[in-house]
Design a protein around this motif. Structure first.
Motif, PDB file in Angstrom:
ATOM      1  N   LEU A 122       0.870  -1.177   0.000  1.00 32.40           N
ATOM      2  CA  LEU A 122       0.000   0.000   0.000  1.00 32.40           C
ATOM      3  C   LEU A 122       0.908   1.229   0.000  1.00 32.40           C
ATOM      4  CD1 LEU A 122      -2.513  -1.132   2.791  1.00 32.40           C
ATOM      5  CD2 LEU A 122      -2.946  -1.104   0.323  1.00 32.40           C
ATOM      6  N   ASN A 151      -1.431   3.705  -4.953  1.00 28.25           N
ATOM      7  CA  ASN A 151      -2.718   3.000  -4.975  1.00 28.25           C
ATOM      8  C   ASN A 151      -3.696   3.446  -3.886  1.00 28.25           C
ATOM      9  OD1 ASN A 151      -1.572   1.666  -2.777  1.00 28.25           O
ATOM     10  ND2 ASN A 151      -1.196  -0.249  -3.883  1.00 28.25           N
ATOM     11  N   HIS A 199      -4.577   8.076  -4.612  1.00 28.45           N
ATOM     12  CA  HIS A 199      -5.381   8.362  -5.805  1.00 28.45           C
ATOM     13  C   HIS A 199      -6.696   7.584  -5.817  1.00 28.45           C
ATOM     14  CE1 HIS A 199      -2.027  10.594  -7.283  1.00 28.45           C
ATOM     15  NE2 HIS A 199      -1.235   9.543  -7.207  1.00 28.45           N
ATOM     16  N   GLY A 200      -6.911   6.763  -4.790  1.00 30.74           N
ATOM     17  CA  GLY A 200      -8.118   5.948  -4.739  1.00 30.74           C
ATOM     18  C   GLY A 200      -8.887   6.212  -3.455  1.00 30.74           C
ATOM     19  N   LEU A 201      -8.726   5.304  -2.513  1.00 28.40           N
ATOM     20  CA  LEU A 201      -9.470   5.392  -1.249  1.00 28.40           C
ATOM     21  C   LEU A 201      -9.401   6.776  -0.624  1.00 28.40           C
ATOM     22  CD1 LEU A 201     -10.987   3.907   1.076  1.00 28.40           C
ATOM     23  CD2 LEU A 201      -8.734   3.386   2.053  1.00 28.40           C
ATOM     24  N   ASN A 202      -8.225   7.393  -0.662  1.00 21.78           N
ATOM     25  CA  ASN A 202      -8.036   8.644   0.075  1.00 21.78           C
ATOM     26  C   ASN A 202      -7.936   9.862  -0.823  1.00 21.78           C
ATOM     27  OD1 ASN A 202      -8.102   7.009   2.266  1.00 21.78           O
ATOM     28  ND2 ASN A 202      -5.975   7.294   2.879  1.00 21.78           N
ATOM     29  N   LYS A 203      -8.537   9.760  -1.990  1.00 21.63           N
ATOM     30  CA  LYS A 203      -8.424  10.879  -2.927  1.00 21.63           C
ATOM     31  C   LYS A 203      -9.208  12.110  -2.458  1.00 21.63           C
ATOM     32  CE  LYS A 203     -12.118   9.355  -6.030  1.00 21.63           C
ATOM     33  NZ  LYS A 203     -12.435   8.763  -7.325  1.00 21.63           N
ATOM     34  N   ASP A 204     -10.078  11.919  -1.479  1.00 23.41           N
ATOM     35  CA  ASP A 204     -10.828  13.050  -0.936  1.00 23.41           C
ATOM     36  C   ASP A 204     -10.049  13.809   0.146  1.00 23.41           C
ATOM     37  OD1 ASP A 204     -11.086  10.640   0.555  1.00 23.41           O
ATOM     38  OD2 ASP A 204     -12.752  11.499   1.702  1.00 23.41           O
ATOM     39  N   GLU A 220      -6.650  11.293   9.116  1.00 26.91           N
ATOM     40  CA  GLU A 220      -7.658  10.414   8.513  1.00 26.91           C
ATOM     41  C   GLU A 220      -7.023   9.527   7.441  1.00 26.91           C
ATOM     42  OE1 GLU A 220     -10.525   9.439   9.209  1.00 26.91           O
ATOM     43  OE2 GLU A 220     -11.475   8.748   7.362  1.00 26.91           O
ATOM     44  N   ARG A 279      -7.305   5.465   7.777  1.00 27.11           N
ATOM     45  CA  ARG A 279      -7.863   4.554   6.766  1.00 27.11           C
ATOM     46  C   ARG A 279      -6.822   3.536   6.301  1.00 27.11           C
ATOM     47  NH1 ARG A 279     -10.974   8.664   2.665  1.00 27.11           N
ATOM     48  NH2 ARG A 279     -12.167   9.833   4.220  1.00 27.11           N
ATOM     49  N   GLU A 296      -6.636   0.855   8.786  1.00 28.39           N
ATOM     50  CA  GLU A 296      -7.793  -0.053   8.711  1.00 28.39           C
ATOM     51  C   GLU A 296      -7.658  -1.008   7.527  1.00 28.39           C
ATOM     52  OE1 GLU A 296     -10.120  -0.538  10.855  1.00 28.39           O
ATOM     53  OE2 GLU A 296     -10.452   1.304  12.002  1.00 28.39           O
ATOM     54  N   VAL A 297      -7.223  -0.492   6.396  1.00 30.63           N
ATOM     55  CA  VAL A 297      -7.064  -1.354   5.219  1.00 30.63           C
ATOM     56  C   VAL A 297      -5.929  -2.357   5.444  1.00 30.63           C
ATOM     57  CG1 VAL A 297      -6.489  -1.403   2.752  1.00 30.63           C
ATOM     58  CG2 VAL A 297      -8.068   0.321   3.635  1.00 30.63           C
TER      59      VAL A 297
END
Lengths: 203, 203
Positions: free
Chosen positions: A64, A68, A71-76, A86, A90, A93-94
């Motif tokens: 991780l 990956n 630009h994906g899960l945490n792109k916000d 945060e 995350r 957690e992943v």
């Protein structure tokens, strides 16, 4: 993993498939190697070299990293202290899910805050979370500067840059310290491989 | 996966370990079986039964469901439309990571909104995202009601309950439809196994 695999020590117990059953099948224990350190300290390079060695040893590993996750899960998420927290929450957690799934999970993020890393550790069982300080003095990191980020940071173009305009809190009791100013990539990943063997992560 | 595994078709190419290399090693293709349907339609039960069968076939499978996601990665999210959307977005991203890692990934969430599921599909390559409608009329679901949620919803104690006070948007073109009012769990998971074999997910 197919029917022609020889190991026969997998028995079915009632209920859902357990982590232990997956690990028996995979011939390895799920863990997270959490690499932390300054930008350009070598985290990703070492992680990718270890991934290569684990693959050649027929082990299941997943990295991780920014590519990956950011630009994906945490792109916000941005780079404010709250968003950084945060981001790491995350990722923790992943990584815990991948660890539960039985993977040798490598995370390669600066993860500068001690509290955030400690929170990730708390998500996992004792022994699952292996904190690795990729230790390199900032002068050496800045000399490498493969992405030109230190240069930009010195020019004030990157706000809150770890080591320049934002703090890096080194782990107090990491499981491993890799002196990446002195060790080559091959030596560094060998240290990690040896640790995984010693701790019977590789069965 | 250890050195005594017999397959020898794994060669090393320069650079990082690719998804294809992991899949060769794992003797399976990474996919996401995205189960969608009403509460009590049987999503989790079918997912767990399929997980058991895949394990007995020595396949690597991981189930993402409320137990390991809602209390972990998504514990900051509630049940408002916005939070439901973010819930499914993150699950989609994590499923994409597991799929990239080579796992047969099962997700068991109501995921009532078509747009949210379509967004998850877009995160993956064609063929990676297998949408499975677990189709069961609401009367049957309400009769089962293993967690007493329909009862509470009818009493107005659970706001925005899918099928009662919030919409369920069935997929228009799911890869599979499981009629879980008629099929038993064993038959339902067999349909999924057969699909995985047909599509050469199991190598």
């Amino acid at each position: 993993m197919s029917a022609n695999v020889k190991a026969t020590n997998v028995t079915w117990h009632e209920g859902v498939v357990s982590r232990e059953q997956r690990q028996d099948l995979m011939k390895q224990r799920g863990v997270t190697l959490w690499l932390t350190g300054l930008s350009a300290s070598g985290k990703s390079t070492i992680a990718r070299d270890l991934e290569r060695k684990l693959f050649l040893d027929r082990r299941l590993c997943y990295v991780l990293d920014g590519d990956n996750v950011r630009h994906g899960l945490n792109k916000d998420l941005g780079f404010s202290p709250k968003d950084r927290e945060e981001n790491i929450r995350r990722i923790g957690e992943v990584a815990a899910l991948f660890t539960d799934a039985g993977f040798i999970t490598l995370t390669a993020f600066i993860s500068p805050y001690r509290q955030d890393r400690d929170n990730a550790r708390k998500l996992m069982k004792p022994g699952d979370f292996i904190e690795v300080l990729v230790d390199c003095d900032i002068a050496t990191c800045e000399q490498r500067d493969p992405k030109g980020l230190y240069k930009k940071a010195r020019e004030g173009k990157v706000p809150e840059f770890t080591g320049i305009s934002a703090p890096y809190e080194a782990p107090l009791q990491p499981e491993l310290v890799i002196d990446s100013a002195k060790l080559g990539v091959d030596e560094a990943s060998n240290v990690l491989m040896e640790y995984l063997r010693e701790k019977k992560v590789l069965l």
